[in-house]
Every structure is written in structure tokens, then in C-alpha cells.
Write an enzyme that holds these catalytic residues in place. Structure first.
Site, PDB file in Angstrom:
ATOM      1  N   SER A  28      61.576 -11.755  -5.602  1.00  0.00           N
ATOM      2  CA  SER A  28      61.194 -13.086  -5.086  1.00  0.00           C
ATOM      3  C   SER A  28      61.407 -13.896  -6.412  1.00  0.00           C
ATOM      4  O   SER A  28      61.876 -14.982  -6.367  1.00  0.00           O
ATOM      5  CB  SER A  28      60.342 -13.365  -4.379  1.00  0.00           C
ATOM      6  OG  SER A  28      60.616 -12.684  -3.016  1.00  0.00           O
ATOM      7  N   LYS A  60      50.405  -9.931   5.606  1.00  0.00           N
ATOM      8  CA  LYS A  60      51.250 -11.076   6.668  1.00  0.00           C
ATOM      9  C   LYS A  60      50.172 -11.087   7.787  1.00  0.00           C
ATOM     10  O   LYS A  60      50.247 -12.230   8.417  1.00  0.00           O
ATOM     11  CB  LYS A  60      52.551 -10.373   7.132  1.00  0.00           C
ATOM     12  CG  LYS A  60      53.628 -10.293   5.752  1.00  0.00           C
ATOM     13  CD  LYS A  60      54.761  -9.720   6.300  1.00  0.00           C
ATOM     14  CE  LYS A  60      55.848  -9.571   5.279  1.00  0.00           C
ATOM     15  NZ  LYS A  60      57.401  -9.198   5.394  1.00  0.00           N
ATOM     16  N   ASN A  62      54.987 -14.762   6.623  1.00  0.00           N
ATOM     17  CA  ASN A  62      55.240 -14.460   5.461  1.00  0.00           C
ATOM     18  C   ASN A  62      55.745 -15.631   4.427  1.00  0.00           C
ATOM     19  O   ASN A  62      55.769 -15.425   3.229  1.00  0.00           O
ATOM     20  CB  ASN A  62      56.505 -13.613   5.372  1.00  0.00           C
ATOM     21  CG  ASN A  62      57.711 -14.412   5.768  1.00  0.00           C
ATOM     22  OD1 ASN A  62      57.613 -15.462   6.350  1.00  0.00           O
ATOM     23  ND2 ASN A  62      59.082 -13.770   5.214  1.00  0.00           N
ATOM     24  N   GLY A  88      62.136   1.792  14.362  1.00  0.00           N
ATOM     25  CA  GLY A  88      60.767   1.336  14.008  1.00  0.00           C
ATOM     26  C   GLY A  88      60.069   0.567  14.649  1.00  0.00           C
ATOM     27  O   GLY A  88      60.792  -0.083  15.773  1.00  0.00           O
ATOM     28  N   GLY A  97      55.780  -4.069  11.401  1.00  0.00           N
ATOM     29  CA  GLY A  97      55.866  -5.381  11.276  1.00  0.00           C
ATOM     30  C   GLY A  97      57.198  -5.980  11.059  1.00  0.00           C
ATOM     31  O   GLY A  97      57.572  -6.945  11.719  1.00  0.00           O
ATOM     32  N   ALA A  98      58.180  -5.449  10.264  1.00  0.00           N
ATOM     33  CA  ALA A  98      59.384  -5.736  10.316  1.00  0.00           C
ATOM     34  C   ALA A  98      60.416  -5.808  11.719  1.00  0.00           C
ATOM     35  O   ALA A  98      60.719  -6.535  12.030  1.00  0.00           O
ATOM     36  CB  ALA A  98      60.357  -4.909   9.238  1.00  0.00           C
ATOM     37  N   ASN A 154      61.377   4.720  17.941  1.00  0.00           N
ATOM     38  CA  ASN A 154      60.115   5.063  16.996  1.00  0.00           C
ATOM     39  C   ASN A 154      59.883   6.582  17.278  1.00  0.00           C
ATOM     40  O   ASN A 154      59.827   7.127  18.336  1.00  0.00           O
ATOM     41  CB  ASN A 154      58.929   4.201  17.328  1.00  0.00           C
ATOM     42  CG  ASN A 154      58.070   4.396  16.003  1.00  0.00           C
ATOM     43  OD1 ASN A 154      58.611   3.804  14.888  1.00  0.00           O
ATOM     44  ND2 ASN A 154      56.828   4.628  16.228  1.00  0.00           N
ATOM     45  N   ARG A 155      59.349   7.188  15.961  1.00  0.00           N
ATOM     46  CA  ARG A 155      59.135   8.743  15.959  1.00  0.00           C
ATOM     47  C   ARG A 155      57.727   8.785  17.123  1.00  0.00           C
ATOM     48  O   ARG A 155      57.852   9.878  17.756  1.00  0.00           O
ATOM     49  CB  ARG A 155      58.606   8.988  14.641  1.00  0.00           C
ATOM     50  CG  ARG A 155      58.248  10.394  14.511  1.00  0.00           C
ATOM     51  CD  ARG A 155      58.140  10.951  12.993  1.00  0.00           C
ATOM     52  NE  ARG A 155      57.211   9.776  12.550  1.00  0.00           N
ATOM     53  CZ  ARG A 155      57.013   9.783  11.137  1.00  0.00           C
ATOM     54  NH1 ARG A 155      57.867  10.429  10.297  1.00  0.00           N
ATOM     55  NH2 ARG A 155      56.230   8.980  10.616  1.00  0.00           N
TER      56      ARG A 155
END
EC number: 1.1.1.25
Length: 280
Positions: free
Chosen positions: A17, A66, A88, A128, A131-132, A151-152
Site C-alpha cells: 500500500s 479489521k 479496512n 473460504g 474475513g475476505a 469451506n473445509r
């Protein structure tokens, strides 16, 4: 006197960033500078209030801050960030107010649109449930996509899908484990990896191989280091269209830049700067 912006996180030394935003400030002739600051969760409240007191222009937040920032009484999240449960980007108002935003979802959305993906009605598999995944799935559900979260740990995928369903957004969403992934991908339009699988240094990891993909699919990996993950290589082999995580990184950063400054950022320069940093 330079206006200061920055990213808070722990760790934060790897962040791209500063390079991206400083290139934008320089190109636009703005007397601003962007730094990375290592901030631990227990120091977050003091760090944000200190930045506001010192006249910072704005702050980005990364892992693991976050979710914690959203719970601070003085941070006022916008509706999307509130739904996602994480911020974020912080914008410091002139009256001492601190607004919180989540630009991850809009960043992912713009990356898809740029690649020609029609979001409304598209069948999307989101890998997944962290958070993302929350940020991406909330945004895509708001835009009318038909989403399956995998997700697993199946319970996490089901829980996230249930939470998003309760928000009564235009899209459809369900959650499941990994066992039916091959069948899901056969009928899917888009696969989005929001996990860290394939991230440096574990660059040989992937959620699927070319045999499970097809040429009618768009594969989007939000991991941007390495530049081309194994998942994207497998997708290319299968004939699928690919989207690099660099696009999401740049677009979420560009949205933060707009929120802070009200100025349109130089997107191509920001992208070029990130690519050069990754290839260095």
C-alpha cells in the site's frame, strides 16, 4: 506540511500500500505521504485516536485489526461495513468523527466487472469463510449473484451463508463443505479463492487442479504474491479466464483513496507500481 496517511497492522512490513499510494500522491502533485505502521490489537484504540489527533488524512487497516476496529465506539461504520463486520478504511472528519468503510468487497466487484463478468445471476463459488470471504460474498449477494460458499469446515460456510441470507439481499447464497466441489465447478461461472492457499512461501498449494476446471469458468484468486498463483496456472491450463489478486488490491486501495481525498486516483500507475514491486 505533508498530510499523513497510513496502514495499521501486524505484521505490516510486507504491505504494498505505501508504494501504491505514494506513487498516486506524487503523480497528482499532492503534498501527502503514506506509511506502514505496526500496530497490535491492544494498541489499536490509542493508535487510531493518536492518528486523528495528529491530523492524519486517513488510515487503512489490515490483519488482525479489521474486526476489532468495528467494535470501537468512536468508529461509525457505513451499512456495508456493518454487515460485513469489519472495516479496512477509516476517514477522519473535520468535526472529529471517524467513519469506517470496507473497500474489499467493492475492490473484488470492480476486478470482476473489469474482466467482463456479469455479476447478477452468475453462479459463483467462493472458497473460504474468513474475513475476505465475508466481504466478497456480502458484496456479490448485494449485486444479485448466485453464490455457494465452500469451506473445509462446513459449519463455517453454512454459518456465513445463513448470516448473509438473513440480510435479505438480492442474491442467493448457500454454504457447503469441500466434498461436492467438482460438481459445483462443473456448473459454475466464477470461482473465487479467498483463502491463503498458494500464498508465498507455500506457492505449490492450490484448492483445485486443471482437471476440475473448464474453459467456461472465470477463476479469481485474491492472493497476489506470487503474481501468478498455482491456482491461476491450473486455470490457464484448463482454458479458463483468470483474474489476479493484484486487481482487487489496486481497486480496494483506489476506493480508499477516493474516500480520503475526493480525487480520482491514477489506476494504471497504481497497478504498474504494485506489479513492479512484486516482480522486484
Amino acid at each position: 506540511m505533508k498530510q499523513v496517511f497510513g496502514v495499521f497492522g501486524d505484521p505490516v512490513g510486507h504491505s504494498l500500500s505505501p508504494a501504491m499510494h505514494n506513487a498516486a500522491f506524487s503523480a497528482l502533485g499532492m503534498d501527502c505521504i503514506y506509511h506502514a505502521f505496526r500496530v497490535t490489537p491492544e494498541k489499536l484504540e490509542k493508535a487510531i485516536l493518536g492518528a486523528e489527533a495528529m491530523g492524519f488524512g486517513g488510515i487503512n487497516l489490515t490483519v488482525p485489526l479489521k474486526e476489532k476496529a468495528l467494535k470501537l465506539d468512536f468508529v461509525k461504520p457505513d451499512p456495508l461495513a456493518k454487515r460485513i463486520g469489519a472495516v479496512n478504511t477509516l476517514v477522519f472528519g473535520k468535526k472529529g468523527d471517524i467513519q469506517g468503510y470496507n473497500t474489499d468487497g467493492p475492490g473484488a466487484k470492480q476486478a470482476l466487472l473489469d474482466t467482463g463478468v456479469e455479476i447478477r445471476g452468475s453462479r459463483m463459488v467462493v472458497a473460504g469463510a474468513g474475513g475476505a470471504a465475508r466481504a466478497v460474498a456480502f458484496q456479490l449477494a448485494a449485486d444479485g449473484a448466485d453464490i455457494t460458499v465452500i469451506n473445509r469446515t462446513e459449519e463455517r460456510a453454512v454459518g456465513l451463508a445463513r448470516e448473509i441470507s438473513a440480510a435479505d439481499l438480492p442474491g442467493k447464497i448457500r454454504g457447503t463443505g469441500l466434498s461436492g466441489l467438482k460438481e459445483l465447478l462443473r456448473d459454475a461461472d466464477v470461482l473465487i479463492n479467498t483463502t491463503t492457499l498458494g500464498m508465498h512461501p507455500n506457492t505449490d498449494a492450490t484448492i483445485v487442479t486443471a482437471e476440475e476446471l473448464h474453459s467456461g469458468l472465470t477463476v479469481f484468486d485474491i492472493v497476489y504474491n506470487p503474481l501468478e498463483t498455482r491456482l491461476l496456472r491450473e486455470a490457464r491450463t484448463s482454458g479458463a479466464k483468470t483474474i489476479s489478486g493484484v486487481l482487487m488490491l489496486v481497486y480496494q486501495g483506489a476506493e480508499a483513496f477516493r474516500l480520503w481525498t475526493g480525487v480520482e486516483p491514477p489506476l494504471e500507475l497504481m497497478k504498474k507500481t504494485v506489479l513492479e514491486a512484486l516482480q522486484a
